[in-house]
Design an enzyme around this catalytic site. Structure first.
Site, PDB file in Angstrom:
ATOM      1  N   PHE A   1      -5.075 -32.634  -9.847  1.00 55.84           N
ATOM      2  CA  PHE A   1      -6.297 -33.245  -9.322  1.00 55.84           C
ATOM      3  C   PHE A   1      -5.933 -33.851  -7.968  1.00 55.84           C
ATOM      4  O   PHE A   1      -4.786 -34.252  -7.754  1.00 55.84           O
ATOM      5  CB  PHE A   1      -6.801 -34.350 -10.254  1.00 55.84           C
ATOM      6  CG  PHE A   1      -7.798 -33.883 -11.277  1.00 55.84           C
ATOM      7  CD1 PHE A   1      -7.429 -32.985 -12.273  1.00 55.84           C
ATOM      8  CD2 PHE A   1      -9.113 -34.333 -11.248  1.00 55.84           C
ATOM      9  CE1 PHE A   1      -8.345 -32.547 -13.211  1.00 55.84           C
ATOM     10  CE2 PHE A   1     -10.045 -33.899 -12.187  1.00 55.84           C
ATOM     11  CZ  PHE A   1      -9.660 -33.009 -13.176  1.00 55.84           C
TER      12      PHE A   1
ATOM     13  N   LYS B   1       2.578 -28.223  -4.077  1.00 56.37           N
ATOM     14  CA  LYS B   1       3.018 -28.503  -5.451  1.00 56.37           C
ATOM     15  C   LYS B   1       3.008 -27.251  -6.335  1.00 56.37           C
ATOM     16  O   LYS B   1       3.161 -27.352  -7.548  1.00 56.37           O
ATOM     17  CB  LYS B   1       2.132 -29.607  -6.043  1.00 56.37           C
ATOM     18  CG  LYS B   1       2.139 -30.894  -5.187  1.00 56.37           C
ATOM     19  CD  LYS B   1       1.514 -32.084  -5.870  1.00 56.37           C
ATOM     20  CE  LYS B   1       1.382 -33.252  -4.900  1.00 56.37           C
ATOM     21  NZ  LYS B   1       1.261 -34.556  -5.538  1.00 56.37           N
TER      22      LYS B   1
ATOM     23  N   ASP C   1       2.216 -43.689  -5.866  1.00 57.92           N
ATOM     24  CA  ASP C   1       3.182 -42.981  -5.020  1.00 57.92           C
ATOM     25  C   ASP C   1       4.372 -43.878  -4.669  1.00 57.92           C
ATOM     26  O   ASP C   1       5.470 -43.394  -4.445  1.00 57.92           O
ATOM     27  CB  ASP C   1       2.501 -42.521  -3.723  1.00 57.92           C
ATOM     28  CG  ASP C   1       1.542 -41.378  -3.973  1.00 57.92           C
ATOM     29  OD1 ASP C   1       1.911 -40.453  -4.721  1.00 57.92           O
ATOM     30  OD2 ASP C   1       0.409 -41.406  -3.457  1.00 57.92           O
TER      31      ASP C   1
ATOM     32  N   ASN D   1      -3.790 -48.754  -9.742  1.00 56.58           N
ATOM     33  CA  ASN D   1      -5.002 -48.238  -9.090  1.00 56.58           C
ATOM     34  C   ASN D   1      -6.178 -48.301 -10.067  1.00 56.58           C
ATOM     35  O   ASN D   1      -6.037 -48.780 -11.197  1.00 56.58           O
ATOM     36  CB  ASN D   1      -4.764 -46.808  -8.590  1.00 56.58           C
ATOM     37  CG  ASN D   1      -4.376 -45.883  -9.725  1.00 56.58           C
ATOM     38  OD1 ASN D   1      -5.149 -45.632 -10.636  1.00 56.58           O
ATOM     39  ND2 ASN D   1      -3.139 -45.404  -9.696  1.00 56.58           N
TER      40      ASN D   1
HETATM   41  O1  PMT Z   1      -9.425 -42.042 -14.585  1.00 53.06           O
HETATM   42  P1  PMT Z   1     -10.827 -42.045 -14.044  1.00 53.06           P
HETATM   43  O2  PMT Z   1     -11.356 -43.426 -13.780  1.00 53.06           O
HETATM   44  O3  PMT Z   1     -11.761 -41.218 -14.890  1.00 53.06           O
HETATM   45  O4  PMT Z   1     -10.793 -41.345 -12.599  1.00 53.06           O
HETATM   46  C1  PMT Z   1     -10.495 -39.996 -12.456  1.00 53.06           C
HETATM   47  C2  PMT Z   1      -9.567 -39.719 -11.250  1.00 53.06           C
HETATM   48  C3  PMT Z   1     -10.295 -40.082  -9.971  1.00 53.06           C
HETATM   49  C4  PMT Z   1      -8.291 -40.541 -11.372  1.00 53.06           C
HETATM   50  C5  PMT Z   1      -9.217 -38.188 -11.300  1.00 53.06           C
HETATM   51  O5  PMT Z   1     -10.368 -37.417 -11.268  1.00 53.06           O
HETATM   52  C6  PMT Z   1      -8.326 -37.793 -10.132  1.00 53.06           C
HETATM   53  O6  PMT Z   1      -8.777 -37.461  -9.057  1.00 53.06           O
HETATM   54  N1  PMT Z   1      -6.988 -37.800 -10.380  1.00 53.06           N
HETATM   55  C7  PMT Z   1      -5.946 -37.584  -9.377  1.00 53.06           C
HETATM   56  C8  PMT Z   1      -5.612 -38.881  -8.734  1.00 53.06           C
HETATM   57  C9  PMT Z   1      -4.470 -38.802  -7.758  1.00 53.06           C
HETATM   58  O7  PMT Z   1      -3.526 -39.477  -7.926  1.00 53.06           O
HETATM   59  O8  PMT Z   1      -4.598 -37.954  -6.818  1.00 53.06           O
HETATM   60  P2  PMT Z   1      -3.416 -37.680  -5.708  1.00 53.06           P
HETATM   61  O9  PMT Z   1      -4.099 -36.894  -4.689  1.00 53.06           O
HETATM   62  O10 PMT Z   1      -2.750 -38.946  -5.296  1.00 53.06           O
HETATM   63  O11 PMT Z   1      -2.361 -36.787  -6.467  1.00 53.06           O
HETATM   64  C10 PMT Z   1      -2.457 -35.366  -6.546  1.00 53.06           C
HETATM   65  C11 PMT Z   1      -1.855 -34.868  -7.844  1.00 53.06           C
HETATM   66  O12 PMT Z   1      -0.450 -35.169  -7.877  1.00 53.06           O
HETATM   67  C12 PMT Z   1      -2.455 -35.465  -9.069  1.00 53.06           C
HETATM   68  O13 PMT Z   1      -2.608 -34.448 -10.060  1.00 53.06           O
HETATM   69  C13 PMT Z   1      -1.423 -36.502  -9.520  1.00 53.06           C
HETATM   70  O14 PMT Z   1      -1.406 -36.669 -10.956  1.00 53.06           O
HETATM   71  C14 PMT Z   1      -0.103 -35.900  -9.026  1.00 53.06           C
HETATM   72  N2  PMT Z   1       0.920 -36.883  -8.660  1.00 53.06           N
HETATM   73  C15 PMT Z   1       0.720 -37.739  -7.602  1.00 53.06           C
HETATM   74  C16 PMT Z   1       1.716 -38.612  -7.240  1.00 53.06           C
HETATM   75  C17 PMT Z   1       2.934 -38.628  -7.984  1.00 53.06           C
HETATM   76  N3  PMT Z   1       3.890 -39.462  -7.669  1.00 53.06           N
HETATM   77  N4  PMT Z   1       3.095 -37.791  -8.999  1.00 53.06           N
HETATM   78  C18 PMT Z   1       2.111 -36.916  -9.360  1.00 53.06           C
HETATM   79  O15 PMT Z   1       2.269 -36.151 -10.318  1.00 53.06           O
END
Ligand code: PMT
Length: 400
Positions: A324, A342, A277, A208
């Site tokens: 995040f 979570k 994911d 990504n």
């Molecule tokens: O890196 P940059 O270019 O500065 O950009 C910053 C960012 C946009 C990446 C950051 O601010 C951000 O939003 N990060 C979260 C990205 C994300 O994957 O969001 P999500 O909604 O898919 O996941 C939610 C949370 O679960 C996140 O904390 C993620 O780390 C965690 N997760 C998700 C999937 C997975 N399989 N395992 C996880 O731990």
């Protein structure tokens, strides 16, 4: 923020690295500091006073008796200073400062300062390693001044070894750290950043747009606040923040292993990483060849572990867990759902899809949601500042 409206004394002594102090001055000014430069006579043999005067927008002090409109200008500068930096600091200047000798504008002013002081020694390697120089630096350090170790490399005298003035960016970073309140002292912070990369074959992958900037900003800010920081990072083009233990990973599985291995010791966990994911099932060991038959190909994808959810299940009541959420729509609803699912103490909802916020940008705009139902808006600003406000909010809640 650490340098905004701060009075900084920049002492420049006579070394070839004096030219680097010009760039340091520029960085300090850009960060909003009011900088007063004091130069020794020998410093002026390397760089002219005018350069520092123009860039600092202040007169340069170099002579206690002829330069100033006030006879106690050096005392005014010393008492109003929030920090003093000597860069480069020669062996002679370190010796004078260590012994309390006051025979020029710089050494006299520094006898009167009560603010934090950083000394950046820069000289020939043999000089630097000389027992007398080391003894003087040791005295200054024991007196509570910060000594920034010189870099190693090829020096102006063609010697290879320690003695080079670190890059202005690095000195600037350490000045910021020196001026930052140590409200995370004694705390262990575990941060994840960047993307994960999941192989399709030895050449191609699924990933990504995460650049790692937001996560690295959180790790760097936590270190400056005195935290002991471990950063688990996917592949990015960023230098690890100074003083942070960085563990490089590629895949979600690898990130899960490292986050779990470092989990028990952590007081605060901030999961900024954009984790894939899904990953290709059975990645090929050879490059998939183009067949040229105009037929589509399918890649079977399997679900990756949800690292944050696993941490949420394991976390103790003494640990503070932050996630995040990168969302393109229904920001609040989706973020709140993730916080609950979570078991998070806080979630930073990050609207992505605009050029100045989210992935890759230097700025970000997030809304924080907390377990108790409250929320906090962080308007559009640099990721460094977002990181600091995020930590303010974590610390306020962690301590209660
Ligand atoms: O890196 P940059 O270019 O500065 O950009 C910053 C960012 C946009 C990446 C950051 O601010 C951000 O939003 N990060 C979260 C990205 C994300 O994957 O969001 P999500 O909604 O898919 O996941 C939610 C949370 O679960 C996140 O904390 C993620 O780390 C965690 N997760 C998700 C999937 C997975 N399989 N395992 C996880 O731990």
């Amino acid at each position: 923020m650490a340098l905004q409206n701060k009075n900084i004394l920049l002492g420049v002594t006579g070394g070839i690295a004096a030219y680097k102090s010009v760039e340091l001055l520029r960085l300090l000014k850009k960060a909003g500091a009011n900088v007063n430069v004091i130069m020794t006579d020998s410093a002026q043999k390397f760089v002219g006073k005018t350069t520092f005067e123009v860039l600092s927008e202040n007169p340069v002090l170099s002579d206690l008796f002829f330069d100033t409109e006030s006879s106690v200008k050096h005392i005014d500068l010393a008492t109003s200073a929030d920090a003093a930096i000597i860069a480069p600091a020669t062996a002679n200047s370190a010796a004078k400062l260590a012994r309390g000798i006051a025979d020029d504008a710089l050494s006299t002013t520094l006898l009167a300062v009560t603010c934090p002081v950083m000394i950046c020694p820069s000289m020939n390697t043999d000089m630097y390693q000389n027992i007398r120089v080391q003894r003087n630096l040791d005295i200054l350090e024991r007196d509570g001044w910060h000594i920034l170790d010189p870099d190693s490399g090829v020096l102006a005298c063609k010697t290879v070894g320690a003695g080079r003035l670190p890059d202005p960016d690095f000195i600037f970073d350490r000045v910021k750290a020196m001026l930052t309140k140590k409200d995370l002292k004694g705390k262990k912070i575990l941060v994840s950043a960047g993307p994960t990369v999941e192989a399709i074959d030895p050449v191609r992958f699924v990933s990504n747009h995460s650049s790692g900037k937001m996560g690295y900003a959180v790790a760097g800010a936590a270190e400056k606040r005195g935290g002991q920081v471990t950063l688990v990072s996917g592949p990015v083009n960023l230098e690890p923040p100074v003083g942070v233990t960085c563990i490089d990973v590629e895949t979600c599985e690898e990130m899960a292993v490292q986050m779990t291995a470092n989990l028990d010791q952590a007081d605060i966990i901030v999961k900024v990483a954009a984790v894939a994911d899904y990953k290709p099932i059975n990645p090929k060991t050879h490059k998939i060849k183009k067949k040229g038959d105009k037929k589509d190909i399918a890649i079977s994808m399997g679900e990756n572990p949800d690292i944050l959810r696993l941490i949420g299940e394991k976390k103790t009541k003494n640990q503070f867990l932050v996630g995040f959420a990168a969302e393109t729509d229904d920001l609040e609803k989706n973020a709140l759902l993730k916080m609950k699912k979570k078991n998070l103490d806080m979630i930073a909802a990050n609207l992505v899809g605009s050029p100045d916020s989210g992935f890759k940008a230097d700025t970000n705009k997030v809304k924080l949601f907390f377990r108790d139902g409250s929320s906090f808006d962080i308007p559009l600003m640099g990721k460094d500042k977002v990181a600091d406000i995020l930590l303010d909010q974590i610390i306020a809640r962690f301590n209660t």
